[in-house]
Scaffold this motif. Structure first.
Motif, mmCIF file in Angstrom:
data_model
loop_
_atom_site.group_PDB
_atom_site.id
_atom_site.type_symbol
_atom_site.label_atom_id
_atom_site.label_comp_id
_atom_site.label_asym_id
_atom_site.label_seq_id
_atom_site.Cartn_x
_atom_site.Cartn_y
_atom_site.Cartn_z
ATOM 1 N N ALA A 55 7.716 -16.454 -13.072
ATOM 2 C CA ALA A 55 7.344 -16.528 -11.658
ATOM 3 C C ALA A 55 7.843 -15.297 -10.906
ATOM 4 O O ALA A 55 7.120 -14.723 -10.072
ATOM 5 N N ILE A 56 9.063 -14.861 -11.207
ATOM 6 C CA ILE A 56 9.617 -13.683 -10.544
ATOM 7 C C ILE A 56 8.929 -12.418 -11.037
ATOM 8 O O ILE A 56 8.694 -11.482 -10.262
ATOM 9 N N LEU A 57 8.576 -12.367 -12.329
ATOM 10 C CA LEU A 57 7.836 -11.223 -12.854
ATOM 11 C C LEU A 57 6.539 -11.021 -12.085
ATOM 12 O O LEU A 57 6.176 -9.890 -11.728
ATOM 13 N N ARG A 58 5.835 -12.100 -11.808
ATOM 14 C CA ARG A 58 4.567 -11.993 -11.082
ATOM 15 C C ARG A 58 4.790 -11.535 -9.644
ATOM 16 O O ARG A 58 3.976 -10.797 -9.083
ATOM 17 N N LEU A 59 5.892 -11.947 -9.038
ATOM 18 C CA LEU A 59 6.222 -11.460 -7.697
ATOM 19 C C LEU A 59 6.466 -9.946 -7.725
ATOM 20 O O LEU A 59 5.960 -9.202 -6.881
ATOM 21 N N LEU A 60 7.231 -9.484 -8.718
ATOM 22 C CA LEU A 60 7.501 -8.056 -8.861
ATOM 23 C C LEU A 60 6.209 -7.283 -9.094
ATOM 24 O O LEU A 60 6.001 -6.196 -8.536
ATOM 25 N N LEU A 61 5.323 -7.841 -9.907
ATOM 26 C CA LEU A 61 4.039 -7.191 -10.175
ATOM 27 C C LEU A 61 3.163 -7.147 -8.930
ATOM 28 O O LEU A 61 2.406 -6.187 -8.730
ATOM 29 N N ALA A 62 3.257 -8.170 -8.095
ATOM 30 C CA ALA A 62 2.486 -8.175 -6.840
ATOM 31 C C ALA A 62 2.905 -7.000 -5.962
ATOM 32 O O ALA A 62 2.065 -6.341 -5.335
ATOM 33 N N ILE A 63 4.213 -6.728 -5.913
ATOM 34 C CA ILE A 63 4.715 -5.597 -5.127
ATOM 35 C C ILE A 63 4.208 -4.280 -5.709
ATOM 36 O O ILE A 63 3.689 -3.421 -4.989
ATOM 37 N N LEU A 64 4.338 -4.123 -7.028
ATOM 38 C CA LEU A 64 3.911 -2.883 -7.673
ATOM 39 C C LEU A 64 2.404 -2.678 -7.570
ATOM 40 O O LEU A 64 1.930 -1.561 -7.324
ATOM 41 N N THR A 65 1.641 -3.740 -7.762
ATOM 42 C CA THR A 65 0.179 -3.637 -7.680
ATOM 43 C C THR A 65 -0.240 -3.231 -6.275
ATOM 44 O O THR A 65 -1.150 -2.406 -6.095
ATOM 45 N N THR A 66 0.422 -3.785 -5.274
ATOM 46 C CA THR A 66 0.116 -3.442 -3.884
ATOM 47 C C THR A 66 0.393 -1.965 -3.621
ATOM 48 O O THR A 66 -0.442 -1.246 -3.054
ATOM 49 N N VAL A 67 1.559 -1.498 -4.048
ATOM 50 C CA VAL A 67 1.949 -0.108 -3.785
ATOM 51 C C VAL A 67 1.041 0.874 -4.509
ATOM 52 O O VAL A 67 0.481 1.807 -3.908
ATOM 53 N N TYR A 68 0.851 0.659 -5.831
ATOM 54 C CA TYR A 68 0.140 1.663 -6.625
ATOM 55 C C TYR A 68 -1.374 1.514 -6.608
ATOM 56 O O TYR A 68 -2.086 2.305 -7.239
ATOM 57 N N SER A 69 -1.885 0.544 -5.882
ATOM 58 C CA SER A 69 -3.318 0.518 -5.611
ATOM 59 C C SER A 69 -3.611 1.298 -4.324
ATOM 60 O O SER A 69 -4.776 1.507 -3.979
ATOM 61 N N ARG A 70 -2.527 1.739 -3.657
ATOM 62 C CA ARG A 70 -2.674 2.510 -2.418
ATOM 63 C C ARG A 70 -2.162 3.940 -2.581
ATOM 64 O O ARG A 70 -2.730 4.876 -2.024
#
Length: 566
Positions: A55-70
């Protein structure tokens, strides 16, 4: 719990994530900023449960996906995005955007660490990660909670509460059914330090049962749903470090859905308000971006803080459906032939003992004609390999972590947690050789291995019949033990495969190893035999004793493995 006079806890700067440090092998608790600055120095997440780590891994990935898609790896905004990170239709090109995103992934991998842009994002959104803020992290205020639920369910009424021991999935104890073998007892079950409470709040949103009955008010009736990850069959890639694990699962391009276009990422904290988020959830529309999916809620939670502890109020919100929810990359799928829709291949108590390798065909499409939808994460890894962003002989480890419910429709309380993995070289997993692909041969090996498993089950049934036992129960137990003996050898065989190997030689090597395991297992049974086993019983087919049962098994093994008698 916490000093009520100075309530403060921000996930960006206060330590709350448990990790294992690579150099010392010691557990540390770190903040979000510290984690992203030092992910390359940590081996893995190390929370209370593997499902909590997921669950925490997916939260961390949400942050990274948000940043590096921008932003790219140099923290520059992509040229095809506007200042507000919306698509600039005049400069946007789908193929160019895919190339840019993959270049970002490659640059990050080569750098061996995340860029400053992640920390800058977290600092800019620090208020959204404040556990006690005006918009508390993964919670709602009293005003918002009261506006969503019926009047008789408002906070002042004291109804709709879940206890801390219900959030804690190591306990999952309701007010009416004590958890006998919990790691805590008595009142201690409802006591948690704030950092652990944060971890369980995130976990609970992903692995919610249905014991709570309060729901928000909607025009149309709905049933409280279990948490999203609770109803999928999770699969993700694991690297040698936390940085590698995050990178392998950092999906910047949707390569598994036809005509999938670039979508702007929108994690739950970026909604203008909680009311906007709940309004969207009422429509039950599946998210079109991973950041929103990874941070999706199953409940609105409101926490009342007191000197003696906390009161947690929970209300269900409408959940989007799972049919053809193919944007989810971290699950295997099965085709529902009645509806012709793909649904997550959820693991249940009956399949508890089935190792990951035995369902190899769910993870990798063995034949083009198969009605198999590969997990998105597997297709993503294949894209990285095809673009030569990962080495052809790189070891790829697929992991699964499943929190399995008790199967009771009115509770769906956790009954067991299962974690498993299988590792292969990239060239083996994604073999492109025509006519003799490794995935096809691996599936062939699994098929004859399970045939031998069936032969062994019949042998165990014969022994149970001779001993006048409950044949089904006895044979199932012996069969489970037999498969446990196969798990490590088969996984080792998989890890050792190379694209250049002679297929026939490797298959033959496994057949011989499998036969040896059968012989060793039968020898153990023979050595513990009883006089009744030796004398045997009479059946319609003739005399049955431990020797005839053994001879029948070994004949079947030789036949099904096409091995010469030695």
């Amino acid at each position: 719990m916490i000093n009520m006079a100075n309530r403060h806890f921000n996930l960006t700067t206060d330590p709350w994530i448990k990790v294992i440090e690579t150099s010392t092998n010691r557990e540390q608790t770190v903040s979000l900023i510290t984690l992203f600055e030092n992910a390359q120095h940590y081996r893995q997440l190390a929370g209370e449960m593997r499902s909590q780590d997921l669950a925490i891994l997916r939260l961390l990935l949400a942050i990274l996906t948000t940043v590096y898609s921008r932003l790219d790896a140099h923290d520059d905004r992509y040229l095809w995005l506007k200042a507000d990170f919306e698509i600039d239709e005049e400069t946007f090109d789908e193929e160019d955007s895919e190339d840019d995103l993959l270049a970002t992934w490659q640059d990050l991998k080569q750098a061996g660490q995340f860029s400053v842009g992640v920390v800058q994002y977290l600092k800019a959104h620090a208020a959204d990660f404040d556990f006690f803020g005006e918009r508390p992290f993964y919670q709602v205020t009293t005003e918002d909670y009261d506006s969503f639920v019926p009047q008789n369910k408002r906070v002042a009424a004291g109804k709709g509460q879940v206890l801390v021991k219900q959030l804690n999935r190591q306990i999952s104890e309701s007010a009416h059914t004590p958890s006998i073998f919990a790691p805590k007892s008595g009142e201690a079950k409802n006591e948690l330090p704030v950092d652990e409470l944060v971890r369980w709040v995130i976990t609970y949103q992903n692995f919610t049962g249905v014991t709570d009955k309060t729901k928000i008010s909607t025009d149309e009736k709905f049933s409280n749903s279990a948490g999203w990850i609770y109803r999928i069959n999770p699969v993700f890639a694991k690297g040698q470090s936390l940085f590698e694990t995050l990178m392998l699962n950092l999906v910047l391009v949707n390569a598994w859905q036809e005509d999938a276009a670039y979508t702007c990422q929108k994690p739950v904290w970026e909604f203008a308000s909680i009311r906007d988020y709940i309004t969207q959830r009422k429509s039950q529309i599946l998210p079109d971006n991973l950041a929103e999916l990874y941070t999706g809620w199953s409940r609105i939670l409101h926490i009342e803080w007191h000197e003696t502890g906390v009161q947690i109020f929970s209300a269900g919100i409408p959940m989007y459906g799972y049919d053809n929810a193919l944007i989810e990359p971290m699950t295997t799928w099965r085709l529902d032939k009645k509806t012709n829709a793909y649904r997550p291949a959820v693991k249940g108590l009956r399949s508890l003992g089935i190792a990951m390798w035995r369902n190899f065909g769910q993870y990798v499409k063995v034949r083009e004609a198969d009605d198999v939808h590969e997990p998105g994460i597997v297709v993503w890894l294949q894209l990285l390999k095809r673009r030569q962003l990962i080495a052809h002989d790189a070891p790829l480890m697929l992991n699964t972590v499943a929190l399995i419910s008790d199967g009771n429709a009115t509770s769906q309380s956790p009954a067991a947690e299962v974690a498993d993995d299988m590792q292969m070289q990239a060239d083996v997993l994604f073999d492109t050789q025509k006519g003799d692909r490794w995935p096809t041969r691996i599936e062939e090996a699994i098929t004859f291995t399970q045939t031998i498993g069936t032969d062994y089950y019949h042998f165990a049934s014969d022994i149970g019949q001779i001993r006048n036992l409950d044949v089904r129960s006895f044979a199932s137990g012996m069969s489970a033990t037999f498969y446990e003996q196969l798990n490590v050898p088969f996984k080792t065989w998989l890890e050792g495969l190379q694209a250049t190997d002679d297929r026939e030689e490797k298959i033959k090597a496994w057949k011989n190893r499998l036969r040896d395991i059968v012989v060793a297992s039968v020898t153990d049974v023979m050595q513990s035999s009883t006089p009744r086993d030796i004398s045997g019983i009479s059946t319609k087919k003739g005399p049955l004793n431990i020797f005839t049962a053994k001879n029948h098994l070994m004949y079947n093994v030789r036949t099904h493995l096409d091995l010469k008698k030695e």
